[in-house]
Design a protein around this motif. Structure first.
Motif, PDB file in Angstrom:
ATOM      1  N   CYS A 114       0.820  -1.215   0.000  1.00 36.83           N
ATOM      2  CA  CYS A 114       0.000   0.000   0.000  1.00 36.83           C
ATOM      3  C   CYS A 114       0.854   1.266   0.000  1.00 36.83           C
ATOM      4  CB  CYS A 114      -0.943   0.001   1.205  1.00 36.83           C
ATOM      5  SG  CYS A 114      -2.281  -1.214   1.076  1.00 36.83           S
ATOM      6  N   LYS A 115       1.989   1.216   0.682  1.00 36.86           N
ATOM      7  CA  LYS A 115       2.887   2.373   0.675  1.00 36.86           C
ATOM      8  C   LYS A 115       3.383   2.667  -0.733  1.00 36.86           C
ATOM      9  CE  LYS A 115       4.747   2.400   5.383  1.00 36.86           C
ATOM     10  NZ  LYS A 115       5.971   2.205   6.212  1.00 36.86           N
ATOM     11  N   GLY A 116       3.575   1.604  -1.522  1.00 33.23           N
ATOM     12  CA  GLY A 116       4.038   1.795  -2.889  1.00 33.23           C
ATOM     13  C   GLY A 116       2.920   2.154  -3.844  1.00 33.23           C
ATOM     14  N   ALA A 117       1.809   1.427  -3.750  1.00 26.81           N
ATOM     15  CA  ALA A 117       0.711   1.613  -4.703  1.00 26.81           C
ATOM     16  C   ALA A 117      -0.041   2.919  -4.482  1.00 26.81           C
ATOM     17  CB  ALA A 117      -0.256   0.431  -4.615  1.00 26.81           C
ATOM     18  N   PHE A 118      -0.100   3.375  -3.244  1.00 28.77           N
ATOM     19  CA  PHE A 118      -0.901   4.566  -2.927  1.00 28.77           C
ATOM     20  C   PHE A 118      -0.060   5.648  -2.247  1.00 28.77           C
ATOM     21  CE2 PHE A 118      -3.501   0.684  -2.568  1.00 28.77           C
ATOM     22  CZ  PHE A 118      -4.320   0.879  -3.671  1.00 28.77           C
ATOM     23  N   TRP A 119       1.192   5.750  -2.666  1.00 27.66           N
ATOM     24  CA  TRP A 119       2.100   6.704  -2.029  1.00 27.66           C
ATOM     25  C   TRP A 119       1.691   8.154  -2.265  1.00 27.66           C
ATOM     26  CZ3 TRP A 119       4.966  10.317  -4.777  1.00 27.66           C
ATOM     27  CH2 TRP A 119       5.007  10.149  -6.166  1.00 27.66           C
ATOM     28  N   THR A 120       0.881   8.392  -3.290  1.00 29.22           N
ATOM     29  CA  THR A 120       0.457   9.770  -3.577  1.00 29.22           C
ATOM     30  C   THR A 120      -0.717  10.214  -2.710  1.00 29.22           C
ATOM     31  OG1 THR A 120      -0.980   8.963  -5.355  1.00 29.22           O
ATOM     32  CG2 THR A 120       1.253   9.637  -5.966  1.00 29.22           C
ATOM     33  N   THR A 121      -1.327   9.275  -1.987  1.00 28.44           N
ATOM     34  CA  THR A 121      -2.468   9.627  -1.137  1.00 28.44           C
ATOM     35  C   THR A 121      -2.008   9.814   0.303  1.00 28.44           C
ATOM     36  OG1 THR A 121      -3.039   7.331  -0.603  1.00 28.44           O
ATOM     37  CG2 THR A 121      -3.968   8.260  -2.626  1.00 28.44           C
ATOM     38  N   ASP A 122      -2.755  10.585   1.063  1.00 30.90           N
ATOM     39  CA  ASP A 122      -2.377  10.868   2.447  1.00 30.90           C
ATOM     40  C   ASP A 122      -2.459   9.625   3.333  1.00 30.90           C
ATOM     41  OD1 ASP A 122      -1.892  13.516   1.851  1.00 30.90           O
ATOM     42  OD2 ASP A 122      -3.942  14.149   2.323  1.00 30.90           O
ATOM     43  N   GLU A 123      -3.525   8.845   3.168  1.00 29.52           N
ATOM     44  CA  GLU A 123      -3.739   7.707   4.061  1.00 29.52           C
ATOM     45  C   GLU A 123      -3.040   6.437   3.589  1.00 29.52           C
ATOM     46  OE1 GLU A 123      -7.930   7.253   4.509  1.00 29.52           O
ATOM     47  OE2 GLU A 123      -8.111   8.960   5.874  1.00 29.52           O
TER      48      GLU A 123
END
Length: 202
Positions: free
Chosen positions: A125-134
């Protein structure tokens, strides 16, 4: 990166990825380049390159990392290249195969366990959604996300690479399923995924 920190304690340092298929001459040329040895590698055969490396390391405190070693013959083929005049020097090998490191010559062996499911999820999740805050996975993508994680078999670099690859794709099931099919075609059933395979589908 641990290597970048540790190498400051040595006179010279080199990191070379060996991989599954390699030629000994090419491996020696990589070692020469990594140590920064001044020599015309094009005009030197294996014996000449081995001598240059050995002479260069004489009297130096060095660290040599041989990364991703697959063949059991790799270390015996280049063992004599490394000077043993300084007992504080270190040769570190990493391998996915325990038989590669079975020789008694290695004083320490560290077996790394695969990531647990929870840690794989967090890393993904840190990699796939790194552009989001949560940095959270939407509900409609969670089933697919777990399929990607299962493909990675608990390997941190594979998990991180797939996560970062998906961060560049539209976040919808159609796009993710397309990526999954591409990855599925790259991975043979008995092959451990690596970064090179993952990058082929990017």
């Amino acid at each position: 990166h641990v290597y970048n920190t540790v190498k400051e304690n040595f006179d010279v340092a080199a990191w070379v990825t060996v991989s599954e298929s390699y030629r000994i001459e090419d491996l020696l040329k990589k070692i020469v380049a990594q140590f920064g040895i001044t020599v015309n590698v094009a005009n030197n055969e294996m014996r000449g390159l081995s001598k240059y490396i050995h002479n260069y390391l004489q009297g130096k405190k060095y660290i040599m990392v041989l990364d991703d070693v697959w063949a059991e013959r790799s270390w015996p083929e280049i063992r004599n290249v490394f000077s043993t005049s300084n007992c504080t020097s270190r040769v570190v090998m990493t391998s996915r195969k325990q038989t590669v490191l079975a020789t008694r010559e290695f004083a320490y062996r560290i077996h790394l366990e695969p990531l647990q499911a929870h840690h794989s999820w967090v890393l993904f999740c840190k990699g796939a959604f790194w552009t989001t805050d949560e940095k959270k996975c939407p509900l409609d993508l969670q089933e697919l996300a777990w399929k990607f994680i299962a493909k990675c078999q608990g390997l941190p670099i594979a998990t991180a690479c797939i996560g970062r690859l998906l961060s560049c794709k539209p976040q919808n099931s159609v796009e993710w399923e397309d990526v999954y099919r591409c990855l599925d075609s790259q991975f043979a059933k008995d092959v451990i995924p690596d970064a090179h395979m993952i990058l082929k589908v990017s």
